[in-house]
Design an enzyme around this catalytic site. Sequence first.
Site, PDB file in Angstrom:
ATOM      1  N   ARG A 157      29.135  47.527 129.079  1.00  0.00           N
ATOM      2  CA  ARG A 157      29.444  48.623 130.005  1.00  0.00           C
ATOM      3  C   ARG A 157      28.203  49.427 130.396  1.00  0.00           C
ATOM      4  O   ARG A 157      28.008  49.762 131.563  1.00  0.00           O
ATOM      5  CB  ARG A 157      30.490  49.553 129.371  1.00  0.00           C
ATOM      6  N   THR A 237      17.737  53.124 124.607  1.00  0.00           N
ATOM      7  CA  THR A 237      18.763  54.158 124.384  1.00  0.00           C
ATOM      8  C   THR A 237      19.896  53.566 123.538  1.00  0.00           C
ATOM      9  O   THR A 237      20.992  54.125 123.512  1.00  0.00           O
ATOM     10  CB  THR A 237      19.368  54.647 125.725  1.00  0.00           C
ATOM     11  N   SER A 238      19.630  52.434 122.865  1.00  0.00           N
ATOM     12  CA  SER A 238      20.716  51.789 122.112  1.00  0.00           C
ATOM     13  C   SER A 238      20.728  52.294 120.667  1.00  0.00           C
ATOM     14  O   SER A 238      21.327  53.340 120.384  1.00  0.00           O
ATOM     15  CB  SER A 238      20.592  50.267 122.190  1.00  0.00           C
ATOM     16  N   ARG A 239      20.066  51.590 119.777  1.00  0.00           N
ATOM     17  CA  ARG A 239      19.896  52.050 118.404  1.00  0.00           C
ATOM     18  C   ARG A 239      18.457  51.752 117.983  1.00  0.00           C
ATOM     19  O   ARG A 239      17.915  50.684 118.323  1.00  0.00           O
ATOM     20  CB  ARG A 239      20.864  51.333 117.453  1.00  0.00           C
ATOM     21  N   GLU A 268      15.912  57.833 112.047  1.00  0.00           N
ATOM     22  CA  GLU A 268      16.107  59.185 112.602  1.00  0.00           C
ATOM     23  C   GLU A 268      16.404  60.187 111.504  1.00  0.00           C
ATOM     24  O   GLU A 268      17.109  59.840 110.557  1.00  0.00           O
ATOM     25  CB  GLU A 268      17.263  59.154 113.615  1.00  0.00           C
ATOM     26  N   HIS A 285      17.561  61.371 120.570  1.00  0.00           N
ATOM     27  CA  HIS A 285      18.895  60.761 120.590  1.00  0.00           C
ATOM     28  C   HIS A 285      19.906  61.635 121.352  1.00  0.00           C
ATOM     29  O   HIS A 285      20.881  62.123 120.767  1.00  0.00           O
ATOM     30  CB  HIS A 285      19.385  60.495 119.158  1.00  0.00           C
TER      31      HIS A 285
HETATM   32  C1  GLV Z   1      25.524  57.516 120.607  1.00  0.00           C
HETATM   33  O1  GLV Z   1      24.470  57.100 120.232  1.00  0.00           O
HETATM   34  C2  GLV Z   1      26.732  56.772 120.541  1.00  0.00           C
HETATM   35  O2  GLV Z   1      26.753  55.688 119.946  1.00  0.00           O
HETATM   36  O3  GLV Z   1      27.742  57.248 121.083  1.00  0.00           O
END
Ligand code: GLV
Length: 326
Positions: A157, A237-239, A268, A285
């Site tokens: 998504r 922006t994932s992990r 983190e 994050h």
């Molecule tokens: C944020 O990092 C989430 O997984 O919603």
Amino acid sequence: MSKPKVFATHSLFDAARKILNESCEMEYWAKPERPPREEVLRRVKDKEGLVCLLTEKVNEEFLKAAPKLRIAANVAVGFDNIDVAACTKRGVAATNTPGVLDETTADFAWTLMMAVARRLGEAEALAGSGKWKHWDLDQLVGTDVWGKTLGIVGFGRIGRAMARRASGFQMKVIYTDAVRAPEAVEKELKAEFREMNALLAEGDFISLHVPLLPETRGLFNAPKFHRMKPTAFLINTSRGPVVDEAALVAALESGKIAGAGLDVYENEPFIHPGLKRANVVLAPHVASASLETRTKMACIAAENVVALFAGKRPPNILNPEVLKAS
Ligand code: GLV
């Protein structure tokens, strides 16, 4: 009938509190700092429900401390902090918050992409420093985003929301994923499938949108950076653990890649000191952190809890087999 006791490791937003307060006996962690682990374990002793953030590890230790627990509702789409198998073994439902943060997260990945390409961090520092003396032709020249090739790793998504934004920038979109998207989706998003290595060789911006799984941990390692163009940027922006941070630092230091825009980190809130450099834009994050989206995430978590205690299927249950067992 007595209401189920639920602990929330955050005070949440009013809208979510309203949903929970109506049918649960709530206890909220109200302090701004995260609750110490011992405190959480102490508070969940008698709780049947939990609403938690991604900073809480819901593992064997946690489940042992919460023998009455029936649901752990994560306020995040990523649920690598939850040992779903351990929850299932103990009959605890686990839920997440998919669907509501895709656009907001993609917006932020774009923010990082634009910021690192156009050197926004350096520009803001100069503008605010009082040291800006004059307009200059070669001052803070960056890299164009428009017209370049966007390489998306993980075409779920959020990856697709990322692709959707690219057409306004006249970008070529390529993607890789374990499963190729249906032809109709590729056509609609004008996205072309590539094997990973081809994507790395072709992308000017490589943006990561995969969940953290055993097979994606350390996915972006030295050989991957080696395959990227020296002019390319990595956006994550994932992990954090999807990227081998030491290898990323080495790639940045040796000029194997041009820069990075990062929202997530391996450990983190620790950020590798080697990432604190001009060609890296760092954020703590916050990719899904718009008030609208974070409120929706909290409400979804609340609705999952309320559904379970009403004897209904929580809409975002990750281990539906626990329902069949009860
Ligand atoms: C944020 O990092 C989430 O997984 O919603």
